[in-house]
Design a protein around this motif. Sequence first.
Motif, PDB file in Angstrom:
ATOM      1  N   VAL B 101       2.776   7.316  -5.038  1.00  8.47           N
ATOM      2  CA  VAL B 101       2.769   6.757  -3.669  1.00  8.47           C
ATOM      3  C   VAL B 101       1.593   5.797  -3.515  1.00  8.47           C
ATOM      4  CG1 VAL B 101       2.600   7.300  -1.205  1.00  8.47           C
ATOM      5  CG2 VAL B 101       3.914   8.789  -2.708  1.00  8.47           C
ATOM      6  N   ASP B 102       0.426   6.215  -4.012  1.00 12.64           N
ATOM      7  CA  ASP B 102      -0.760   5.340  -3.957  1.00 12.64           C
ATOM      8  C   ASP B 102      -0.470   4.008  -4.630  1.00 12.64           C
ATOM      9  OD1 ASP B 102      -2.568   6.768  -2.520  1.00 12.64           O
ATOM     10  OD2 ASP B 102      -3.332   7.890  -4.256  1.00 12.64           O
ATOM     11  N   PHE B 105       1.968   1.968  -2.615  1.00 11.94           N
ATOM     12  CA  PHE B 105       1.276   1.455  -1.432  1.00 11.94           C
ATOM     13  C   PHE B 105       0.483   0.195  -1.790  1.00 11.94           C
ATOM     14  CE2 PHE B 105       1.203   4.872   1.949  1.00 11.94           C
ATOM     15  CZ  PHE B 105       1.330   4.000   3.012  1.00 11.94           C
ATOM     16  N   MET B 109       0.985  -3.467  -0.294  1.00 11.29           N
ATOM     17  CA  MET B 109      -0.103  -4.104   0.469  1.00 11.29           C
ATOM     18  C   MET B 109      -0.425  -5.468  -0.116  1.00 11.29           C
ATOM     19  SD  MET B 109      -2.883  -1.240   1.581  1.00 11.29           S
ATOM     20  CE  MET B 109      -2.660   0.114   0.454  1.00 11.29           C
TER      21      MET B 109
END
Lengths: 543, 312
Positions: B101-102, B105, B109
Amino acid sequence: MATESIGETPTLFLRKATGLVRGWSVRDSMIYAALSTNIVTLGIYEFSFQSFIPKGQLLTSVLISAVWVSFLVVAYAGLIVTIPRAGGDYVWQTRILGSGLGFVMAATGWWFILWLWAPIYGNVLSVELFQPLWATLGDPGGAAFFGTHNGIFVVCLITIAVAGILVSLGMAGYARIQKWCFLAGLVGFAVVVVLLLFSSKSNFISSFNLEAHKIFGVNNAYAATQAGAAKTGYVSPVFGFGPLGASMLLVPMMMFYLLWPNWGSTLYGEIRGASDFKRVFTGMFSGLWITVLLSVVFLLVVAKTFGTDFYNNSNALYWSAYYGGKVPAAIPIWPYPVMFAGWLIHNTAFQVALILVMSLWFFGWVGTLFLSSTRVIFAAAFDRVLPDRAAEVSEKRKVPFYSLILMLLPAVGLSAIYAYSLKFETYTLDATLVIAVTYLFSAIAVVILPFRKKELWAASPASRFKIAGVPIVPVAGLVTIGLLGYNLYEWLSNAAYGVNNNDSLIFMGVLYVLAIAVYVVARLVRRRQGIDLGLINKEIPVE
Amino acid sequence: MKIFFATDIHGSEICWRKFLNSAAFYKADLVVLGGDVTGKAMVPITAYNGYWQVTLRGETQRLDSKAELDEVMNRIRNSGFYPAIVSQDELAHLGENEGAVDQRFSEEMISSLDRWLDMADGKLRGGDIPCILNGGNDDIFEIDNIIESSPCVSFGEGKLLDLDGFSLVSMGWTNPTPWDTYREAPEEELAAKIEAVAGLVPDMGRAIFNFHAPPYGTGLDEAPALDENLRPMHGGAVMKPVGSTAVRDAILRHQPLLSVHGHIHESRGIKKMKRTLAINPGSVYGDGVLQGAVIDLDVKKAKVSRYLLVNG
């Protein structure tokens, strides 16, 4: 890192970031709503005016009002989750309806009219604390003083001072005691209910006669009250639900206490989910209906033990005498039902304790009521409508001196007028009317929101709640417009509410003219300074 | 010289678009975005054979066409979230693996910021309108180089930028928060970072501090008091100051002409701190409204001649 899921399937991933707080708890919201629709401070006080609509049934009007106000709760829940964390009516109306209208409605409804709420609260404090307390302590002369012009003015000043101190101290300490005030107040209320529930009517009559004689030297006070009310020509309705028409006319009076479940409602959850609407709605709705439940229980036990006729007669006789009627009241102070319930136990310490505990309903809310004024003053100062100084806070003690002056100084002046002019005191419902007008524009805002701010509405959790494909929030807004419109029509057309006379209308008109004048002057002054206040809420084009 | 300052748009594409148009709208000579540019949440859109499925605010929708998909993705972006198209397997993997998920993300971004900077190039006339961006405590460090490499946007962090005789210094770090975000430091460390940039200023009478954290106890830093579960206490009615003492002390010590802040979204306000005008325009990015401050500086007299908080 956090994940929201439906079943096993993730639907939203959250990373670590500032401000990802959860919404405030339903319980907190419920307590605020129950305190703001205050059964003791506002409800029981307003019940005492039943004789102004002599055929109206309190129970029926409470239930009709509550069902109707529930739609207001839906409408406000929709606004709160669509534009959260923003500060309420001022922001909603300025964004959806425009800056000028938003300022006028917020300034009148959340600031100027609070000048009138100060003496109204002062009067409530007088009749629910000072008068019964002094009487119970064996000083009927002292109790009577608090019903005089000077006495009411003194208590108004005390109320203003208490409000000023609580606002100065800030919410941190006050919020803690609020919950305890609510809980202790509930205990006190339960004691009243138990006393009335387990006492017979004959027991009450003998206790009432005994204590009334002991304190006020009145013989056979129960019968004297019944006879006195009859002499004034008042006939109490028999306990029940009808007739509907007369009970509907009591609805504008019930707004004095039931119109405020949305008073303290904001939402702090930044990532708004479907549950937020339900949570906000549930908090306010539960608070409102807790008050309604307490009202119904109160009216039932009063009917059982006091007798509905006696309860209404005592109020009718008191107000008749107060406003210059020829028949004197058997009990010379406001017939506070809590004091009467306390008389069932022939112990002064107990009676005093009960009155003090029940006063927590007052002290638990009075600070928050006046805090709203300072918030509007701050917001207007940041918008450059008021001088910057209005939002200044002292460095050392963090006291908002100037906003307190703007709030409390006019309240002192109005308290003097209220205390020394019997006529002005009858304009009590002006205080409800002006806020209802502010609510009316928020209800209009909620109805046009889906058309005026399509993107915002589409992104709102409130937009997905539909019945037969029709979104319920704008429909609730329409019903709210009906509620407020009905009340405004009655207030302005029916003399029974003490609102539609010239002086009252002039008083309210002055508030609106003052708000418009402040806004117009601000625009002119700022324009001369090269600042265009019209820019504040003008939306930047996206493309 | 007219400055438009906004902050904390947190991935809201509608706010970014408004920010790019703000110079023309407010007739500003310069636009500054004070940090916390990136979003906080990512919405997975699951790709199936011939359609996509997404759950928004608890409502699951099936998207049968590319047009529907684009419309939903725009709506997600405008809320400040990142739409992430994933296969069923990828979704399951993300659901079980925090590292994944990191990673996703970060990818979202960065690609979003790239797209935003491309938009900026057109809107800001290739750099004719000065635009300064900074990181905030919620922004990952990877965005710094991306902003730095943009031809039309200046990255402010740790630098002195000369603006028509005024000196702007920026610092996106904040004092510690309960969320343990990227650019947080203890107050002593923060003070050292501030001194490092403040030391570059030749004349404090013409200085602008662009510090993400607001000064402590000034009313620009009031956030709801939270319990241990990060739930507002006492119905959200109790606010407490959460700003930085290092920022406050630096402002009082150096007395810059102007000090602009963000970080605490609900604390929109203005505070005069001796000679310094301190401003936090707040943020309601989730509503698609760009809160900001329009500030006129008198170049000759070195003073703030006008200011207005706006909800654009």
